[in-house]
Design a protein around this motif. Structure first.
Motif, PDB file in Angstrom:
ATOM      1  N   ILE A   1      25.892  72.968   1.550  1.00 27.55           N
ATOM      2  CA  ILE A   1      26.977  73.548   2.287  1.00 27.55           C
ATOM      3  C   ILE A   1      26.435  74.203   3.624  1.00 27.55           C
ATOM      4  O   ILE A   1      26.902  74.357   4.421  1.00 27.55           O
ATOM      5  CB  ILE A   1      27.308  74.903   1.335  1.00 27.55           C
ATOM      6  N   ASN A   2      24.976  74.167   3.806  1.00 22.75           N
ATOM      7  CA  ASN A   2      24.524  74.824   4.993  1.00 22.75           C
ATOM      8  C   ASN A   2      24.514  73.844   6.066  1.00 22.75           C
ATOM      9  O   ASN A   2      24.193  74.056   7.157  1.00 22.75           O
ATOM     10  CB  ASN A   2      23.143  75.239   4.764  1.00 22.75           C
ATOM     11  N   LYS A   3      24.632  72.356   5.777  1.00 21.90           N
ATOM     12  CA  LYS A   3      24.712  71.478   6.611  1.00 21.90           C
ATOM     13  C   LYS A   3      25.930  71.320   7.395  1.00 21.90           C
ATOM     14  O   LYS A   3      27.048  71.327   6.807  1.00 21.90           O
ATOM     15  CB  LYS A   3      24.310  70.155   6.143  1.00 21.90           C
ATOM     16  N   PRO A   4      25.766  71.492   8.915  1.00 18.52           N
ATOM     17  CA  PRO A   4      27.088  71.669   9.556  1.00 18.52           C
ATOM     18  C   PRO A   4      27.601  70.121   9.599  1.00 18.52           C
ATOM     19  O   PRO A   4      27.704  69.406  10.767  1.00 18.52           O
ATOM     20  CB  PRO A   4      26.614  71.973  11.070  1.00 18.52           C
ATOM     21  N   ASN A   5      28.313  69.468   8.482  1.00 18.71           N
ATOM     22  CA  ASN A   5      28.656  68.349   8.415  1.00 18.71           C
ATOM     23  C   ASN A   5      30.119  68.184   8.380  1.00 18.71           C
ATOM     24  O   ASN A   5      30.619  67.334   7.513  1.00 18.71           O
ATOM     25  CB  ASN A   5      27.903  67.240   7.541  1.00 18.71           C
ATOM     26  N   VAL A   6      30.950  69.212   8.991  1.00 19.29           N
ATOM     27  CA  VAL A   6      32.339  69.066   8.886  1.00 19.29           C
ATOM     28  C   VAL A   6      32.832  68.006   9.240  1.00 19.29           C
ATOM     29  O   VAL A   6      32.575  67.828  10.489  1.00 19.29           O
ATOM     30  CB  VAL A   6      32.951  70.627   9.516  1.00 19.29           C
ATOM     31  N   PRO A   7      34.064  67.226   8.714  1.00 18.85           N
ATOM     32  CA  PRO A   7      34.649  66.066   9.428  1.00 18.85           C
ATOM     33  C   PRO A   7      34.960  66.290  10.750  1.00 18.85           C
ATOM     34  O   PRO A   7      35.671  67.655  10.805  1.00 18.85           O
ATOM     35  CB  PRO A   7      35.526  65.684   8.514  1.00 18.85           C
TER      36      PRO A   7
ATOM     37  N   VAL B   1      35.751  83.220   7.327  1.00 19.54           N
ATOM     38  CA  VAL B   1      35.120  84.141   6.147  1.00 19.54           C
ATOM     39  C   VAL B   1      36.162  85.216   5.813  1.00 19.54           C
ATOM     40  O   VAL B   1      36.501  85.730   4.899  1.00 19.54           O
ATOM     41  CB  VAL B   1      34.058  84.504   6.511  1.00 19.54           C
ATOM     42  N   GLN B   2      36.714  85.905   7.319  1.00 14.67           N
ATOM     43  CA  GLN B   2      37.584  86.947   7.017  1.00 14.67           C
ATOM     44  C   GLN B   2      38.888  86.280   6.227  1.00 14.67           C
ATOM     45  O   GLN B   2      39.309  87.446   5.452  1.00 14.67           O
ATOM     46  CB  GLN B   2      37.885  87.238   8.488  1.00 14.67           C
ATOM     47  N   GLU B   3      39.413  85.275   6.689  1.00 13.90           N
ATOM     48  CA  GLU B   3      40.616  85.063   5.871  1.00 13.90           C
ATOM     49  C   GLU B   3      40.573  84.815   4.640  1.00 13.90           C
ATOM     50  O   GLU B   3      41.233  85.080   3.626  1.00 13.90           O
ATOM     51  CB  GLU B   3      41.320  83.959   6.536  1.00 13.90           C
ATOM     52  N   LEU B   4      39.456  83.886   4.209  1.00 16.20           N
ATOM     53  CA  LEU B   4      39.088  83.638   2.650  1.00 16.20           C
ATOM     54  C   LEU B   4      38.797  84.873   2.001  1.00 16.20           C
ATOM     55  O   LEU B   4      39.226  84.975   0.793  1.00 16.20           O
ATOM     56  CB  LEU B   4      38.059  82.678   2.602  1.00 16.20           C
ATOM     57  N   SER B   5      38.082  85.825   2.631  1.00 19.81           N
ATOM     58  CA  SER B   5      37.825  87.341   2.119  1.00 19.81           C
ATOM     59  C   SER B   5      39.103  87.793   1.551  1.00 19.81           C
ATOM     60  O   SER B   5      39.305  88.471   0.580  1.00 19.81           O
ATOM     61  CB  SER B   5      36.943  87.835   2.675  1.00 19.81           C
ATOM     62  N   ILE B   6      40.067  87.869   2.428  1.00 19.79           N
ATOM     63  CA  ILE B   6      41.428  88.498   2.239  1.00 19.79           C
ATOM     64  C   ILE B   6      42.259  87.789   1.097  1.00 19.79           C
ATOM     65  O   ILE B   6      42.799  88.387   0.143  1.00 19.79           O
ATOM     66  CB  ILE B   6      42.350  88.772   3.607  1.00 19.79           C
ATOM     67  N   CYS B   7      41.898  86.512   1.080  1.00 17.60           N
ATOM     68  CA  CYS B   7      42.490  85.753   0.249  1.00 17.60           C
ATOM     69  C   CYS B   7      42.041  86.188  -1.180  1.00 17.60           C
ATOM     70  O   CYS B   7      43.084  86.204  -2.144  1.00 17.60           O
ATOM     71  CB  CYS B   7      42.482  84.200   0.139  1.00 17.60           C
ATOM     72  N   MET B   8      40.688  86.258  -1.279  1.00 16.71           N
ATOM     73  CA  MET B   8      40.295  86.653  -2.705  1.00 16.71           C
ATOM     74  C   MET B   8      40.866  87.916  -3.249  1.00 16.71           C
ATOM     75  O   MET B   8      40.886  87.984  -4.499  1.00 16.71           O
ATOM     76  CB  MET B   8      38.562  86.811  -2.629  1.00 16.71           C
TER      77      MET B   8
ATOM     78  N   GLU C   1      40.701  83.131 -11.379  1.00 24.17           N
ATOM     79  CA  GLU C   1      39.755  81.822 -11.503  1.00 24.17           C
ATOM     80  C   GLU C   1      39.709  81.138  -9.930  1.00 24.17           C
ATOM     81  O   GLU C   1      39.047  80.698  -9.649  1.00 24.17           O
ATOM     82  CB  GLU C   1      40.719  80.791 -12.513  1.00 24.17           C
ATOM     83  N   GLU C   2      40.837  81.438  -9.296  1.00 22.79           N
ATOM     84  CA  GLU C   2      40.866  80.917  -7.872  1.00 22.79           C
ATOM     85  C   GLU C   2      39.878  81.770  -7.075  1.00 22.79           C
ATOM     86  O   GLU C   2      38.919  81.095  -6.107  1.00 22.79           O
ATOM     87  CB  GLU C   2      42.243  81.059  -7.138  1.00 22.79           C
ATOM     88  N   ALA C   3      39.832  83.164  -7.059  1.00 18.14           N
ATOM     89  CA  ALA C   3      39.042  83.866  -6.529  1.00 18.14           C
ATOM     90  C   ALA C   3      37.348  83.541  -6.892  1.00 18.14           C
ATOM     91  O   ALA C   3      36.404  83.477  -6.030  1.00 18.14           O
ATOM     92  CB  ALA C   3      39.092  85.451  -6.976  1.00 18.14           C
ATOM     93  N   GLU C   4      37.257  83.005  -8.049  1.00 16.26           N
ATOM     94  CA  GLU C   4      36.020  82.845  -8.596  1.00 16.26           C
ATOM     95  C   GLU C   4      35.331  81.152  -7.936  1.00 16.26           C
ATOM     96  O   GLU C   4      34.113  81.116  -7.534  1.00 16.26           O
ATOM     97  CB  GLU C   4      35.718  82.464 -10.212  1.00 16.26           C
ATOM     98  N   LEU C   5      36.378  80.539  -7.543  1.00 19.78           N
ATOM     99  CA  LEU C   5      36.019  79.173  -6.950  1.00 19.78           C
ATOM    100  C   LEU C   5      35.863  79.440  -5.473  1.00 19.78           C
ATOM    101  O   LEU C   5      34.850  78.772  -4.762  1.00 19.78           O
ATOM    102  CB  LEU C   5      37.391  78.251  -6.923  1.00 19.78           C
ATOM    103  N   LEU C   6      36.491  80.685  -4.951  1.00 19.37           N
ATOM    104  CA  LEU C   6      36.387  80.873  -3.435  1.00 19.37           C
ATOM    105  C   LEU C   6      35.073  81.500  -3.083  1.00 19.37           C
ATOM    106  O   LEU C   6      34.079  81.146  -2.303  1.00 19.37           O
ATOM    107  CB  LEU C   6      37.641  81.712  -2.866  1.00 19.37           C
TER     108      LEU C   6
ATOM    109  N   GLU D   1      30.444  83.297   0.215  1.00 20.50           N
ATOM    110  CA  GLU D   1      28.864  83.757   0.335  1.00 20.50           C
ATOM    111  C   GLU D   1      28.087  82.995   1.010  1.00 20.50           C
ATOM    112  O   GLU D   1      27.366  83.317   1.922  1.00 20.50           O
ATOM    113  CB  GLU D   1      28.571  83.936  -1.020  1.00 20.50           C
ATOM    114  N   LYS D   2      27.971  81.731   0.886  1.00 19.09           N
ATOM    115  CA  LYS D   2      27.407  80.584   1.408  1.00 19.09           C
ATOM    116  C   LYS D   2      27.722  80.478   2.921  1.00 19.09           C
ATOM    117  O   LYS D   2      26.758  80.067   3.854  1.00 19.09           O
ATOM    118  CB  LYS D   2      27.302  79.318   0.895  1.00 19.09           C
ATOM    119  N   LEU D   3      28.850  80.527   3.300  1.00 19.90           N
ATOM    120  CA  LEU D   3      29.265  80.365   4.614  1.00 19.90           C
ATOM    121  C   LEU D   3      28.766  81.512   5.384  1.00 19.90           C
ATOM    122  O   LEU D   3      28.530  81.451   6.557  1.00 19.90           O
ATOM    123  CB  LEU D   3      30.842  80.462   4.602  1.00 19.90           C
TER     124      LEU D   3
END
Length: 435
Positions: A342-348, A393-400, A406-411, A416-418
Motif C-alpha cells: 500500500i505504500n507504493k504510489p501505484n494509483v491508476p 484520510v480525513q473523509e475516511l476517518s469521518i466515515c468510520m 464490519e465496514e469500519a474494520e475494513l477501512l 492507518e497505512k495511508l
C-alpha cells in the motif's frame, strides 16, 4: 460503486483548436523566417484575446480569482436552494440542477482556458469558439447559449404550450386530459426521449436535456414535474428498483391503472419500463403504489447527483476497465498482501477532469446526505484516486465514525497505512485542481 484517474480526452479540444496547427521549425532557417514569426504572433495574439486567463501576468491572477469566486458562488447558490432551513416544497428542482451545471461548466471553461494557454505558449494556433459570450456572474453565465433564468423561462414556455394545446382542443382541466396534453407537447411535439445508456454529458445535465430533447430518466421526470407544477398539478415520484417512477398525486391511485385505448395513465406517464416484465414497475398496482415511499424534492436532486457521480466516474475510469472503487481497501485488509504494497504510489491514472467532476458531484450530495457513510467512503476513495491523500484520510476517518462495525474494520488498516505512508505529503502537493 467502483471508480479511477486519466489525461484529458482529445475531444475536449474539438471545438476549440483548429486542425491546421501552426509549428515553427527550429532546425531550419531561411529569409522568410521573419514573415513566419510575424504571422505566428498575429494569429496567437488574436487567439489569446479570446482566452484572457493568461494573456498577461496581471490578467492571470484576476481571472483565476474570478473562476474561483464563480465556482464558490454556484456551490453556495446550490446549497442555499436545497437548504434544510427551507421547506422541501420550496426547493426548485430545476434551479438546483442548473446551479450544478453552472459550477461544472465554470470548472470546464477554466480548464479550456488553461489548455489554450498551454497551446499558445507552445506556438500552436488556437481558434476561439465562435459562440463565446462574455459573462461576469454565475447568473449571466451562458449554459449552451442561455442563462439560468432563460432556461427557467424555457420550462415556462413548455407549460404555456400545454395550456395552448388544452385551449385549442376546447377541453377542460380534467386530470387525464391535462396529462395527455403534457405528453403530447413533451414527447411528440418537442420529441423528448429517454437515453437508454448514458454515454454523453448532454444526457446528464438539465439544460442540455432541454436543448437536445434526450436525457436520463430522472432528468426527464424532473422536466415533467416542473412543467406540471407550472400547470398547478402536483406530480410525485418514487424509486422502484432501478427505475424512478412518477404519477399525479391523487387519493384514488387505482384510477391511474385503468386501461383506456390500450394504455393506463400510469403507463402513459412512465413509458416502457411499466410494461417491461424485467422491471419491478411492471408489478405495481393502485394498492402497492400507496406503499411506496414518496421522494422529496431533495431526494430527487440527490438521485440526479448520484447519477452524475456514476457518469463521470465511469468516464474517468474508462481506461481501467473493472477497477473497483474499494479495491485498495481489500488489499490493505488482506493479511496475505505484501506488507509494503500500500505504500507504493501505484494509483491508476484516471481522466482528471471527469474525476474532479465526480468529486464535485459527491461534495454536493454530501450536503444533502452528510451522515451517509457509504457515500462518504466513496468520496474519500475518489480523493485517494485523485491523489489528495490528506483529504482522503480525513473523509475516511469521518466515515468510520458512521459506518457499521464490519465496514469500519475494513477501512481502519487502509486509513492507518495511508496516514503512515509518504503519499500524504506527495499527494497534497501533486494535485492540481481548481478549488
Amino acid at each position: 460503486m467502483d471508480f479511477v484517474y486519466c489525461m484529458p480526452a482529445a475531444s475536449m479540444f474539438s471545438q476549440t483548436f483548429a486542425a491546421d496547427h501552426f509549428f515553427i521549425r527550429y532546425d531550419h532557417h531561411h529569409h522568410h523566417d521573419h514573415k513566419d514569426l510575424r504571422r505566428w504572433r498575429s494569429r496567437t495574439t488574436s487567439a489569446a484575446s479570446a482566452y484572457p486567463l493568461f494573456s498577461n501576468p496581471k490578467d492571470s491572477s484576476s481571472r483565476h480569482k474570478f473562476y474561483q469566486e464563480a465556482l464558490k458562488t454556484a456551490r453556495d447558490k446550490f446549497a442555499q436552494e436545497i437548504s434544510f432551513q427551507s421547506e422541501d416544497k420550496d426547493v426548485s428542482l430545476a434551479k438546483a440542477l442548473l446551479y450544478v451545471a453552472a459550477e461544472d461548466e465554470t470548472f470546464m471553461v477554466f480548464n479550456r482556458e488553461m489548455d489554450a494557454c498551454s497551446f499558445l505558449n507552445e506556438g500552436i494556433n488556437v481558434c476561439p469558439s465562435s459562440n463565446a459570450r462574455e459573462w461576469d456572474s454565475v447568473e449571466q453565465m451562458p449554459l449552451d447559449g442561455k442563462t439560468i433564468s432563460e432556461w427557467m423561462s424555457e420550462l415556462d414556455a413548455i407549460a404555456k404550450e400545454v395550456e395552448a394545446e388544452l385551449v385549442s382542443r376546447d377541453i377542460g382541466c380534467h386530470l387525464v386530459e391535462v396529462l395527455q396534453a403534457v405528453n403530447l407537447v413533451l414527447f411528440e411535439l418537442r420529441g423528448f426521449k429517454r437515453s437508454p445508456v448514458l454515454v454523453d454529458s448532454k444526457h446528464s445535465y438539465l439544460h442540455l436535456v432541454l436543448s437536445s430533447g434526450c436525457g436520463s430518466a430522472i432528468l426527464l421526470s424532473i422536466i415533467y414535474i416542473e412543467v406540471c407544477r407550472r400547470l398547478g398539478l402536483t406530480i410525485v415520484g418514487s424509486r422502484v428498483g432501478e427505475d424512478f417512477l412518477i404519477w399525479p398525486q391523487t387519493t384514488y391511485p387505482e384510477e391511474l391503472f385503468k386501461v383506456t385505448s390500450g394504455h393506463s395513465l400510469f403507463t402513459v406517464v412512465n413509458g416502457r419500463c411499466v410494461k417491461d416484465p424485467r422491471s419491478m414497475a411492471s408489478d405495481l398496482t393502485g394498492s402497492s403504489l400507496l406503499g411506496l415511499e414518496i421522494a422529496s424534492n431533495r431526494d430527487i436532486v440527490g438521485i440526479a447527483l448520484a447519477n452524475l457521480i456514476r457518469f463521470h466516474w465511469k468516464r474517468a475510469s474508462r481506461s481501467n476497465l473493472g477497477l473497483m472503487l474499494t479495491s485498495p481497501l481489500r488489499h490493505a485488509h488482506n493479511a496475505n498482501e505484501k506488507p509494503n504494497q500500500i505504500n507504493k504510489p501505484n494509483v491508476p491514472l484516471l481522466r482528471p477532469q471527469d474525476l474532479k467532476l465526480a468529486i464535485m458531484a459527491s461534495e454536493r450530495l454530501l450536503i444533502l446526505q452528510p451522515h451517509n457513510w457509504a457515500l462518504r467512503r466513496d468520496h474519500g476513495m475518489m480523493l485517494y484516486y485523485n491523489r489528495e491523500y490528506g483529504k482522503a484520510v480525513q473523509e475516511l476517518s469521518i466515515c468510520m465514525a458512521f459506518a457499521p462495525e464490519e465496514e469500519a474494520e475494513l477501512l481502519e488498516p487502509f486509513v492507518e497505512k495511508l496516514q503512515e505512508s509518504s503519499w500524504k505529503s506527495l499527494g497534497d502537493t501533486a494535485s492540481v485542481t481548481v478549488k
